[in-house]
Design a protein around this motif. Structure first.
Motif, PDB file in Angstrom:
ATOM      1  N   PHE A 173      32.791 -29.714 -18.439  1.00 46.72           N
ATOM      2  CA  PHE A 173      32.808 -28.632 -19.435  1.00 46.72           C
ATOM      3  C   PHE A 173      33.368 -29.097 -20.768  1.00 46.72           C
ATOM      4  O   PHE A 173      33.017 -28.583 -21.814  1.00 46.72           O
ATOM      5  N   ARG A 174      34.282 -30.061 -20.691  1.00 47.82           N
ATOM      6  CA  ARG A 174      34.988 -30.458 -21.914  1.00 47.82           C
ATOM      7  C   ARG A 174      34.550 -31.859 -22.305  1.00 47.82           C
ATOM      8  O   ARG A 174      35.113 -32.848 -21.871  1.00 47.82           O
ATOM      9  N   ASN A 175      33.494 -31.932 -23.085  1.00 46.45           N
ATOM     10  CA  ASN A 175      33.053 -33.230 -23.581  1.00 46.45           C
ATOM     11  C   ASN A 175      32.412 -33.022 -24.950  1.00 46.45           C
ATOM     12  O   ASN A 175      32.066 -31.890 -25.330  1.00 46.45           O
ATOM     13  N   VAL A 176      32.270 -34.099 -25.689  1.00 44.83           N
ATOM     14  CA  VAL A 176      31.827 -33.997 -27.081  1.00 44.83           C
ATOM     15  C   VAL A 176      30.413 -33.416 -27.164  1.00 44.83           C
ATOM     16  O   VAL A 176      30.148 -32.499 -27.951  1.00 44.83           O
ATOM     17  N   ALA A 177      29.488 -33.922 -26.332  1.00 42.24           N
ATOM     18  CA  ALA A 177      28.089 -33.480 -26.427  1.00 42.24           C
ATOM     19  C   ALA A 177      27.979 -31.976 -26.189  1.00 42.24           C
ATOM     20  O   ALA A 177      27.288 -31.256 -26.912  1.00 42.24           O
ATOM     21  N   ARG A 178      28.682 -31.501 -25.184  1.00 42.45           N
ATOM     22  CA  ARG A 178      28.582 -30.079 -24.850  1.00 42.45           C
ATOM     23  C   ARG A 178      29.172 -29.210 -25.968  1.00 42.45           C
ATOM     24  O   ARG A 178      28.588 -28.204 -26.367  1.00 42.45           O
ATOM     25  N   GLN A 179      30.326 -29.628 -26.467  1.00 40.13           N
ATOM     26  CA  GLN A 179      30.942 -28.812 -27.524  1.00 40.13           C
ATOM     27  C   GLN A 179      30.143 -28.883 -28.828  1.00 40.13           C
ATOM     28  O   GLN A 179      30.153 -27.943 -29.614  1.00 40.13           O
ATOM     29  N   ALA A 180      29.444 -29.994 -29.029  1.00 36.78           N
ATOM     30  CA  ALA A 180      28.636 -30.113 -30.254  1.00 36.78           C
ATOM     31  C   ALA A 180      27.512 -29.072 -30.253  1.00 36.78           C
ATOM     32  O   ALA A 180      27.081 -28.608 -31.302  1.00 36.78           O
ATOM     33  N   ARG A 181      27.046 -28.695 -29.068  1.00 41.77           N
ATOM     34  CA  ARG A 181      25.932 -27.730 -28.967  1.00 41.77           C
ATOM     35  C   ARG A 181      26.408 -26.278 -29.048  1.00 41.77           C
ATOM     36  O   ARG A 181      25.612 -25.376 -29.196  1.00 41.77           O
ATOM     37  N   ASP A 182      27.709 -26.077 -28.914  1.00 39.73           N
ATOM     38  CA  ASP A 182      28.239 -24.721 -28.802  1.00 39.73           C
ATOM     39  C   ASP A 182      28.923 -24.316 -30.118  1.00 39.73           C
ATOM     40  O   ASP A 182      29.980 -24.836 -30.459  1.00 39.73           O
ATOM     41  N   PRO A 183      28.338 -23.363 -30.850  1.00 38.36           N
ATOM     42  CA  PRO A 183      28.923 -23.001 -32.149  1.00 38.36           C
ATOM     43  C   PRO A 183      30.318 -22.386 -32.035  1.00 38.36           C
ATOM     44  O   PRO A 183      31.037 -22.308 -33.027  1.00 38.36           O
ATOM     45  N   GLU A 184      30.691 -21.927 -30.846  1.00 36.11           N
ATOM     46  CA  GLU A 184      32.014 -21.305 -30.674  1.00 36.11           C
ATOM     47  C   GLU A 184      33.053 -22.312 -30.176  1.00 36.11           C
ATOM     48  O   GLU A 184      34.178 -21.937 -29.864  1.00 36.11           O
ATOM     49  N   SER A 185      32.677 -23.581 -30.042  1.00 34.37           N
ATOM     50  CA  SER A 185      33.593 -24.534 -29.405  1.00 34.37           C
ATOM     51  C   SER A 185      34.710 -24.954 -30.354  1.00 34.37           C
ATOM     52  O   SER A 185      34.646 -24.739 -31.565  1.00 34.37           O
ATOM     53  N   VAL A 186      35.712 -25.582 -29.776  1.00 38.34           N
ATOM     54  CA  VAL A 186      36.815 -26.123 -30.583  1.00 38.34           C
ATOM     55  C   VAL A 186      36.257 -27.169 -31.548  1.00 38.34           C
ATOM     56  O   VAL A 186      36.596 -27.185 -32.736  1.00 38.34           O
ATOM     57  N   LEU A 187      35.343 -28.018 -31.053  1.00 37.46           N
ATOM     58  CA  LEU A 187      34.761 -29.058 -31.920  1.00 37.46           C
ATOM     59  C   LEU A 187      34.038 -28.445 -33.120  1.00 37.46           C
ATOM     60  O   LEU A 187      34.195 -28.896 -34.253  1.00 37.46           O
ATOM     61  N   SER A 188      33.257 -27.392 -32.865  1.00 34.76           N
ATOM     62  CA  SER A 188      32.535 -26.762 -33.985  1.00 34.76           C
ATOM     63  C   SER A 188      33.525 -26.212 -35.009  1.00 34.76           C
ATOM     64  O   SER A 188      33.285 -26.284 -36.214  1.00 34.76           O
ATOM     65  N   LEU A 189      34.640 -25.683 -34.524  1.00 37.85           N
ATOM     66  CA  LEU A 189      35.629 -25.164 -35.479  1.00 37.85           C
ATOM     67  C   LEU A 189      36.238 -26.306 -36.300  1.00 37.85           C
ATOM     68  O   LEU A 189      36.411 -26.178 -37.518  1.00 37.85           O
ATOM     69  N   TYR A 190      36.559 -27.421 -35.654  1.00 35.69           N
ATOM     70  CA  TYR A 190      37.089 -28.570 -36.414  1.00 35.69           C
ATOM     71  C   TYR A 190      36.111 -28.971 -37.520  1.00 35.69           C
ATOM     72  O   TYR A 190      36.496 -29.229 -38.645  1.00 35.69           O
ATOM     73  N   ARG A 191      34.831 -29.028 -37.169  1.00 36.32           N
ATOM     74  CA  ARG A 191      33.842 -29.425 -38.181  1.00 36.32           C
ATOM     75  C   ARG A 191      33.846 -28.448 -39.351  1.00 36.32           C
ATOM     76  O   ARG A 191      33.808 -28.847 -40.508  1.00 36.32           O
ATOM     77  N   GLN A 192      33.886 -27.151 -39.022  1.00 38.11           N
ATOM     78  CA  GLN A 192      33.886 -26.147 -40.106  1.00 38.11           C
ATOM     79  C   GLN A 192      35.152 -26.254 -40.942  1.00 38.11           C
ATOM     80  O   GLN A 192      35.113 -26.153 -42.169  1.00 38.11           O
ATOM     81  N   LEU A 193      36.278 -26.453 -40.271  1.00 34.23           N
ATOM     82  CA  LEU A 193      37.547 -26.529 -41.010  1.00 34.23           C
ATOM     83  C   LEU A 193      37.549 -27.731 -41.958  1.00 34.23           C
ATOM     84  O   LEU A 193      38.005 -27.636 -43.099  1.00 34.23           O
ATOM     85  N   LEU A 194      37.051 -28.845 -41.467  1.00 36.49           N
ATOM     86  CA  LEU A 194      37.009 -30.032 -42.336  1.00 36.49           C
ATOM     87  C   LEU A 194      36.102 -29.792 -43.536  1.00 36.49           C
ATOM     88  O   LEU A 194      36.387 -30.230 -44.638  1.00 36.49           O
TER      89      LEU A 194
END
Ligand code: NOJ
Length: 547
Positions: free
Chosen positions: A435-456
């Protein structure tokens, strides 16, 4: 786009622990080619995080008694990480994407296998005799044991002095016996260190992290430290008056900085070892940041965060530029620290998003630690199975946690070994890998990774966030951490609801008289929309607005 000359101030730095980022050759240990293969994740592609610099934990040849922090050759590359040519490829690939490269310089001590120490221990004469801190024993104890030169303790437990049979003297080591301290009072040592710095600068390196820089100098007379009664026998049992922060450090740092400043746009960040925010502020200079770790040990509490910032501001004032760090290779990962033991991981992830919004909107240079962008938690590895020397030496006198827990392989994708390696990973992949990997979070607009990208992205587009001043905002709810960033013509308002309940907040006066508009929130408000009172923050909502 060309980077600003003061990128060290406006940029975001991403720390890579090279052993654990990506393994290109199947030996289970990360390497430089692995990093090159994953640069899209970091910068230069449309789906990148968009960081401005990477800091590599040590890549030099090392016998790994302290995993690279015991350097056997300051200008080489450990063959497990690759070759010098691989390093040059990495620098070129990073620069082509607008990413700077920061190396970790470990200059307080070398490895005991470094040729300098091998030569130094052979005797009291010879060119390297005075490169380390050697002392005779001042005599014997009543039980006929050799007395040590003073009472100093090693940070990883035990005395800071080890007897060397060959030379017939004690040598000093602030860390492991396999990490002898260099003698910074010797001009030849300082000259050799400057050569090392120049070598890497010539290879295109943009900056250096200075490991434990405030221990470079020790008291000239090696006076014993005052003891804290009842505090056991470890590092914490003493007041470290004489083994760090000595006045001679100031001049030596200025010399080192002058070498770095020979090339415009280069920087350093010093790791303040065991020190206060006031000490951190005193060592900072333009282009030369200092880590103060005031934020690292905070509990999940808006009031605790607010107080830490208030205290830091009091030391740093409006001129000194801070750094912001929530996790690194020495500390428990913050998503795990902030987890609510009574709730499921989604609450922890929501908290990790608040923490990310905090880190990337605070005044100062943010340092991210690989894996925090997907809210990695600690690996459960007991001390008895640790590689980490700190954990292996843990004792009742000097209890220590296992740093391996924060140094695990990066899970890039689901499936066996998470795309980290084709071999046997040196540490296990996390149990929630699927569940917690880069590829999966990259596809999910609600993920922690997507938020980091938006914040940056929001940070990159805002001068106020990159350079502005900061003042606390009173929004009328103690569980909401709120502040305002300002530059000449814009201001940004940040409100972080630390509570798992809604919070009604008051908005501060907009600086330009216009209304507040939403820049980014974690809770489905539309960017650009007006923000009008009453504003009710959702549980664990982060809100960023501009006027
Ligand atoms: C600080 C480094 O961050 C840590 O990992 C290391 O063990 C000590 N310095 C000794 O170099």
């Amino acid at each position: 786009m060309a980077a600003a000359a003061d990128w060290w101030r406006t940029g975001v730095v991403y720390q890579i622990y090279p052993r654990s980022f990506a393994d290109s050759n199947g030996d289970g240990v990360g390497d430089l080619a692995g990093i090159v293969a994953h640069l899209d994740h970091l910068g230069g592609a449309s789906e990148s995080l968009g960081v401005d610099a990477i800091w590599l934990s040590p890549i030099y040849p090392s016998p790994d008694f302290d995993f690279g922090y015991d350097v056997a050759d300051y200008t080489g590359v450990d063959p497990r990480f690759g070759t010098l040519a691989d390093f040059e490829r990495l620098v070129a690939a990073c620069h082509a994407r607008g990413i700077k490269v920061i190396l970790d310089l470990v200059l307080n001590h070398s490895s005991h296998r470094h040729p300098w120490f091998r030569a130094s221990r052979t005797g009291r004469d010879g060119p390297f005799a005075d490169w380390y801190i050697w002392r005779d024993s001042p005599g014997q104890t009543p039980t006929a044991r050799r007395r040590r030169p003073n009472n100093w303790r090693g940070f990883f437990g035990g005395p800071a002095w080890t007897w060397d049979e060959t030379r017939g003297q004690f040598y000093l080591h602030t860390f492991l016996p396999q990490q002898p301290d260099l003698n910074w009072r010797n001009p030849a040592v300082r000259a050799a260190i400057k050569d090392v710095v120049r070598t890497w600068l010539a290879r295109g390196v943009d900056g250096f992290r200075l490991d434990v820089f405030n221990t470079f100098f020790k008291d000239a007379a090696l006076r014993s430290n005052p003891v804290r009664p009842g505090a056991g026998g470890g590092w914490g049992s003493q007041v470290h008056l004489f083994d760090r922060n000595r006045p001679e450090l100031v001049g030596a740092l200025a010399e080192l900085r002058a070498v770095v400043d020979e090339r415009p746009g280069r920087m350093t960040v010093g790791e303040l070892f065991d020190g206060t925010a006031a000490e951190a502020a005193s060592y900072a200079a333009p282009g030369h940041l200092i880590f103060d770790f005031a934020l690292l040990g905070l509990p999940w509490s808006a009031a605790a965060f607010a107080e830490a910032i208030r205290k830091r501001d009091a030391s740093f004032g409006p001129e000194v530029w801070p750094t912001n760090v929530l996790s690194n290779h020495d500390q428990p990962r913050h998503a795990g620290r902030y987890d609510d033991p009574g709730a499921d991981a989604s609450v922890g992830d929501a908290r990790a998003k608040i923490a990310a919004a905090f880190l990337l909107t605070q005044r100062g240079t943010p340092f991210l630690y690989y894996g925090e962008e997907i809210a990695l938690r600690a690996l459960a590895i007991p001390n008895s199975e640790a590689f980490d020397p700190q954990a292996r030496r843990s004792s009742a006198d000097a209890p220590a946690w296992n740093r391996d827990q924060a140094r695990g392989p990066m899970p890039w994708q689901s499936g066996r070994d998470g795309g980290f390696t084709n071999g046997q990973p040196w540490l296990p992949l996390p149990p929630d890998l699927e569940f917690r990997n880069v590829a999966r979070q990259a596809r999910d607009p609600e993920s922690v990774l997507s938020l980091y990208r938006q914040l940056l992205r929001v940070r990159r587009e805002s001068q106020a966030l990159q350079r502005g001043s900061q003042e606390a905002a009173n929004v009328g709810d103690a569980d909401v951490l709120a502040y305002r960033r300002r530059d000449a013509d814009r201001s940004v308002f940040v409100a972080l609801n630390f509570a798992s309940r809604p919070a009604a907040i008051r908005l501060p006066e907009p600086a330009r008289g216009g209304p507040w508009r939403i820049s980014l929130t974690t809770h489905r408000r539309k960017p650009g929309d007006l923000l009008a009172e009453p504003v009710i923050l959702a549980p664990l909502e982060a809100l960023i607005a501009y006027d």
